[in-house]
Design a protein around this motif. Structure first.
Motif, PDB file in Angstrom:
ATOM      1  N   ALA A 310      16.106  -8.810 -30.659  1.00  0.00           N
ATOM      2  CA  ALA A 310      16.139  -9.157 -29.237  1.00  0.00           C
ATOM      3  C   ALA A 310      14.813  -8.812 -28.556  1.00  0.00           C
ATOM      4  CB  ALA A 310      17.290  -8.422 -28.550  1.00  0.00           C
ATOM      5  N   ARG A 311      14.241  -7.670 -28.890  1.00  0.00           N
ATOM      6  CA  ARG A 311      12.953  -7.297 -28.309  1.00  0.00           C
ATOM      7  C   ARG A 311      11.845  -8.249 -28.752  1.00  0.00           C
ATOM      8  NH1 ARG A 311      12.414  -0.693 -28.849  1.00  0.00           N
ATOM      9  NH2 ARG A 311      13.714  -0.117 -27.046  1.00  0.00           N
ATOM     10  N   ALA A 312      11.902  -8.686 -30.014  1.00  0.00           N
ATOM     11  CA  ALA A 312      10.889  -9.630 -30.494  1.00  0.00           C
ATOM     12  C   ALA A 312      10.983 -10.954 -29.736  1.00  0.00           C
ATOM     13  CB  ALA A 312      11.054  -9.861 -31.992  1.00  0.00           C
ATOM     14  N   PHE A 313      12.202 -11.418 -29.475  1.00  0.00           N
ATOM     15  CA  PHE A 313      12.364 -12.625 -28.662  1.00  0.00           C
ATOM     16  C   PHE A 313      11.877 -12.383 -27.234  1.00  0.00           C
ATOM     17  CE2 PHE A 313      15.243 -14.409 -31.902  1.00  0.00           C
ATOM     18  CZ  PHE A 313      14.797 -15.725 -31.875  1.00  0.00           C
ATOM     19  N   GLY A 314      12.015 -11.142 -26.755  1.00  0.00           N
ATOM     20  CA  GLY A 314      11.485 -10.822 -25.441  1.00  0.00           C
ATOM     21  C   GLY A 314       9.976 -10.982 -25.390  1.00  0.00           C
ATOM     22  N   GLN A 315       9.295 -10.607 -26.470  1.00  0.00           N
ATOM     23  CA  GLN A 315       7.846 -10.800 -26.514  1.00  0.00           C
ATOM     24  C   GLN A 315       7.489 -12.281 -26.608  1.00  0.00           C
ATOM     25  OE1 GLN A 315       5.501  -8.061 -28.890  1.00  0.00           O
ATOM     26  NE2 GLN A 315       7.223  -6.658 -29.086  1.00  0.00           N
ATOM     27  N   LEU A 316       8.315 -13.064 -27.318  1.00  0.00           N
ATOM     28  CA  LEU A 316       8.092 -14.507 -27.364  1.00  0.00           C
ATOM     29  C   LEU A 316       8.254 -15.116 -25.979  1.00  0.00           C
ATOM     30  CD1 LEU A 316       7.702 -17.176 -28.934  1.00  0.00           C
ATOM     31  CD2 LEU A 316      10.170 -17.194 -29.336  1.00  0.00           C
ATOM     32  N   TRP A 317       9.268 -14.669 -25.255  1.00  0.00           N
ATOM     33  CA  TRP A 317       9.470 -15.164 -23.881  1.00  0.00           C
ATOM     34  C   TRP A 317       8.257 -14.847 -23.020  1.00  0.00           C
ATOM     35  CZ3 TRP A 317      10.185 -11.781 -19.534  1.00  0.00           C
ATOM     36  CH2 TRP A 317      10.424 -12.455 -18.332  1.00  0.00           C
ATOM     37  N   TYR A 318       7.750 -13.629 -23.159  1.00  0.00           N
ATOM     38  CA  TYR A 318       6.603 -13.258 -22.339  1.00  0.00           C
ATOM     39  C   TYR A 318       5.365 -14.054 -22.728  1.00  0.00           C
ATOM     40  CZ  TYR A 318       4.193 -10.325 -19.007  1.00  0.00           C
ATOM     41  OH  TYR A 318       3.525  -9.886 -17.900  1.00  0.00           O
ATOM     42  N   LEU A 319       5.195 -14.321 -24.024  1.00  0.00           N
ATOM     43  CA  LEU A 319       4.072 -15.137 -24.457  1.00  0.00           C
ATOM     44  C   LEU A 319       4.122 -16.516 -23.813  1.00  0.00           C
ATOM     45  CD1 LEU A 319       1.674 -15.963 -26.247  1.00  0.00           C
ATOM     46  CD2 LEU A 319       3.300 -16.363 -28.105  1.00  0.00           C
ATOM     47  N   ALA A 320       5.320 -17.082 -23.709  1.00  0.00           N
ATOM     48  CA  ALA A 320       5.464 -18.405 -23.097  1.00  0.00           C
ATOM     49  C   ALA A 320       5.204 -18.359 -21.595  1.00  0.00           C
ATOM     50  CB  ALA A 320       6.862 -18.962 -23.382  1.00  0.00           C
ATOM     51  N   VAL A 321       5.867 -17.447 -20.903  1.00  0.00           N
ATOM     52  CA  VAL A 321       5.764 -17.391 -19.444  1.00  0.00           C
ATOM     53  C   VAL A 321       4.415 -16.824 -19.010  1.00  0.00           C
ATOM     54  CG1 VAL A 321       6.775 -16.410 -17.350  1.00  0.00           C
ATOM     55  CG2 VAL A 321       8.260 -17.187 -19.202  1.00  0.00           C
ATOM     56  N   GLY A 322       3.916 -15.813 -19.734  1.00  0.00           N
ATOM     57  CA  GLY A 322       2.673 -15.156 -19.355  1.00  0.00           C
ATOM     58  C   GLY A 322       1.433 -15.991 -19.582  1.00  0.00           C
ATOM     59  N   THR A 323       1.566 -17.116 -20.283  1.00  0.00           N
ATOM     60  CA  THR A 323       0.448 -18.059 -20.446  1.00  0.00           C
ATOM     61  C   THR A 323       0.741 -19.357 -19.706  1.00  0.00           C
ATOM     62  OG1 THR A 323       1.394 -18.847 -22.520  1.00  0.00           O
ATOM     63  CG2 THR A 323      -0.257 -17.103 -22.666  1.00  0.00           C
ATOM     64  N   TRP A 324       1.679 -19.337 -18.787  1.00  0.00           N
ATOM     65  CA  TRP A 324       2.040 -20.479 -17.939  1.00  0.00           C
ATOM     66  C   TRP A 324       2.540 -21.660 -18.786  1.00  0.00           C
ATOM     67  CZ3 TRP A 324       1.393 -16.694 -15.065  1.00  0.00           C
ATOM     68  CH2 TRP A 324       0.205 -16.000 -14.944  1.00  0.00           C
ATOM     69  N   GLY A 325       3.170 -21.336 -19.920  1.00  0.00           N
ATOM     70  CA  GLY A 325       3.706 -22.347 -20.813  1.00  0.00           C
ATOM     71  C   GLY A 325       2.740 -22.821 -21.870  1.00  0.00           C
TER      72      GLY A 325
END
Length: 618
Positions: A310-325
């Protein structure tokens, strides 16, 4: 149908195969005789372009340095205790000064970053000037991401010169890059080393001379080892580097003898951490707890495995949102580029296309390894809710994915744009759902905006983690970029808009994150050890554990001539050798007592706001 390889564009000099044959004339003596004599103009034009490129790179680098120094103009003391303090004190030891304490643990501690800071102590011992020096070093090394990103865009992605300059500025302005230049932490320089490592790997794969391949192989291995010396996440970089070496040899992209030599160079460079730790000796007392048992549980128990995934998916989510997609676009583009896999080995063997794919695959696996390892090792007992979407450990690889996303959008046709957009949106929504569900069942509550500068701006929430708002805003930004970046009329507007958004994150992070972490440390009436308490070399200082924890770290840096001692003023007496005692003063409910020395002590100075005082033994 478009070739999936087109998602990772060819270089400008590489011919694109089409169904139309190209008519060429054979080179004959008649051709040579009829050829016009060179006037030297092409050489002059090339020289001018080279000059202007050099000027652009230097000016861009200096602008980035100035931007970073301007951001920290009001930040004169550490904000991220106790990480910054530990690095600064270790640097002081390497420069020949006294030691102190560190919250690192013995297994995971690294000494590479203090080596970069140590020269500051050759010029000054004043802790406030030392911190300014650390900020200058950070700005200089961190700003090297601009020329390195230019080279990455030019060589790995094969982009034109002007477009590569634009991508370089885009990367250098990223919060994932510039945010950490505010702090005396390894993260400030790690992205520079990562880009250099990947660039050297690519040069190894594409060099046309034996000398070039050997130098690039040794350079890439040395830098990979240096990343290991800089931070524990460098362990995964070294693992990925060694895997890449074997893959290069198996694919016959290099010889086995060079692979062995490069692996040996990696080991030699990584051993630098052991050497530096021996130099430190016992000057630094580590107080951190080893996460070894927690990491074991993460891979051997159901609860630990669920938490880690779950934490690893959290980092994936941040990678997506934190780079504006754009990071999600880059990931989807890479998946499309390696599909179908039936001829992947052949394509990986190509000099240009294969080199590009291998570098991006190396980055992908490194990102995944670091995300999983950090998710397994992050603490569970400090109630820090940020760990469910913690980007800090993979932030230094964000630039590669942002560039991959921008380039993929620039070369995609309409059909491919839809695939990229839908894939990136689906990835973002799925990972956001995982994070949201996980947060519903966690007992963690402590939120630090320091960990999440991009999403805190998107949600404009600085005291709590949010998932829905950043995800929605991120998807809107993704849609705008999918619409504007592929179009020549709007691409410039899009690029300027991204840089402006990066600047907004940085300005907001300074005001909303960094300054609140420092504003109460040194107020106008806060005494300083040398200036107000008149401590001097020769004084032996002990500080009570009943004082504010971050204040103890400030004292360790202010007392630059000797290691300070720590004692529990509730149950212990000060050390006999100490002639200066710092303890709690002013019973406001926070302290169970005030420390009051006997007749041999006289009160020197009091901090009424932070409730401590300094006594000198007569």
């Amino acid at each position: 149908m478009q070739d999936p390889q087109d998602m990772i564009p060819r270089s400008a000099s590489e011919p694109r195969q089409t169904g139309t044959s190209v008519q060429t004339q054979p080179v004959t003596s008649q051709n040579l005789r009829s050829a016009p004599q060179s006037s030297g103009k092409p050489e002059i034009t090339r020289s001018r372009r080279t000059l202007w490129l050099a000027i652009a790179l230097v000016v861009g680098f200096l602008l980035n340095v100035a931007w970073r120094l301007w951001l920290v103009r009001d930040i004169q003391v550490p904000a991220a205790h106790a990480d910054e303090d530990g690095y600064l004190i270790a640097a002081r030891v390497l420069a020949g000064g006294p030691g102190g304490y560190s919250t690192e643990n013995t297994e995971f501690r690294r000494v590479g970053y203090p080596v970069l800071l140590a020269p500051v102590y050759w010029f000054t011992s004043d802790p406030f000037q030392v911190y300014r020096g650390a900020q200058l070093i950070n700005a200089l090394i961190n700003s090297l991401t601009f020329p390195l990103a230019y080279l990455f865009a030019r060589r790995v992605f094969g982009q034109p010169r002007n477009w590569s300059l634009a991508l370089g500025m885009l990367v250098a302005s990223m919060p994932a890059v510039a945010f950490y230049s505010q702090y005396a932490m390894t993260d400030a320089v790690l992205v520079t080393f990562a880009l250099a490592w990947l660039l050297l790997l690519h040069t190894w794969l594409t060099a046309t001379t034996v000398r070039g391949r050997v130098l690039a192989a040794l350079g890439a291995s040395a830098v990979a080892g240096a990343v290991y010396v800089l931070h524990v996440r460098g362990t995964m970089v070294v693992v990925m580097h060694l895997v890449a070496l074997v893959a290069f040899a198996v694919l016959r992209r290099t010889s086995w003898w060079l692979t062995i030599v490069a692996a040996a160079m990696t080991a030699v460079a990584a051993s630098g951490n052991t050497v530096l730790q021996n130099v430190l000796g016992d000057a630094i007392i580590t107080e951190g707890n080893s996460p070894r048992s927690q990491m074991m549980a993460a891979f051997t128990t159901l609860d630990g495995a669920v938490r880690t995934v779950a934490r690893a998916f959290g980092q994936l989510w941040y990678l997506a949102v934190g780079t504006w997609g754009l990071g999600a676009i880059g990931l989807v583009a890479l998946v499309l580029a390696v599909w179908p896999v039936r001829d992947l080995r052949r394509r990986l063997g190509e000099r240009i296309e294969g080199g590009r794919l291998l570098i991006l695959l190396t980055t992908l696996v490194a990102t995944a390894l670091i995300a999983v390892a950090s998710s397994a090792s992050l603490p569970t007992n400090d109630h820090r809710i940020n760990y469910h979407a913690y980007p800090r450990y993979i932030h230094f690889l964000f630039p590669v994915w942002l560039m991959a996303g921008v380039v993929a959008l620039r070369v995609a046709d309409r059909r491919r744009l839809r695939v990229l957009a839908l894939g990136a949106a689906g990835m973002t929504l799925f990972s956001a759902g995982v994070v949201y569900l996980r947060l519903q069942f966690t007992k963690a509550w402590l939120f630090l905006p320091f960990d999440m500068p991009e999403t805190t701006l998107l949600s404009w929430q600085w005291d709590a983690i949010r998932v829905a708002q950043p995800t929605i805003v991120g998807l809107v930004l993704l849609g705008l970029l999918v619409f504007t970046l592929p179009r020549s009329r709007t691409v410039a507007i899009a690029m300027v808009g991204i840089v402006a958004l990066h600047a907004a994150v940085m300005v907001a992070s300074v005001e909303k994150i960094t300054k609140p972490m420092t504003v109460d440390q040194y107020r106008a009436d806060t005494p300083q050890m040398v200036r107000d308490a008149h401590l001097r070399p020769g004084d032996v200082v002990t500080v009570s554990t009943e004082t504010l924890w971050y204040f103890r770290w400030n004292v360790m840096r202010e007392v630059y001539w000797d290691r300070i001692y720590v004692f529990n003023s509730v149950t212990e007496a000060p050390q006999d050798e100490a002639n200066i005692v710092i303890g709690p003063y002013g019973n406001t409910g926070r302290h169970a007592h005030n420390w009051v020395g006997g007749p041999e002590y006289r009160l020197v100075v009091v901090d009424q706001y932070h409730h401590w005082a300094v006594w000198r033994k007569n």
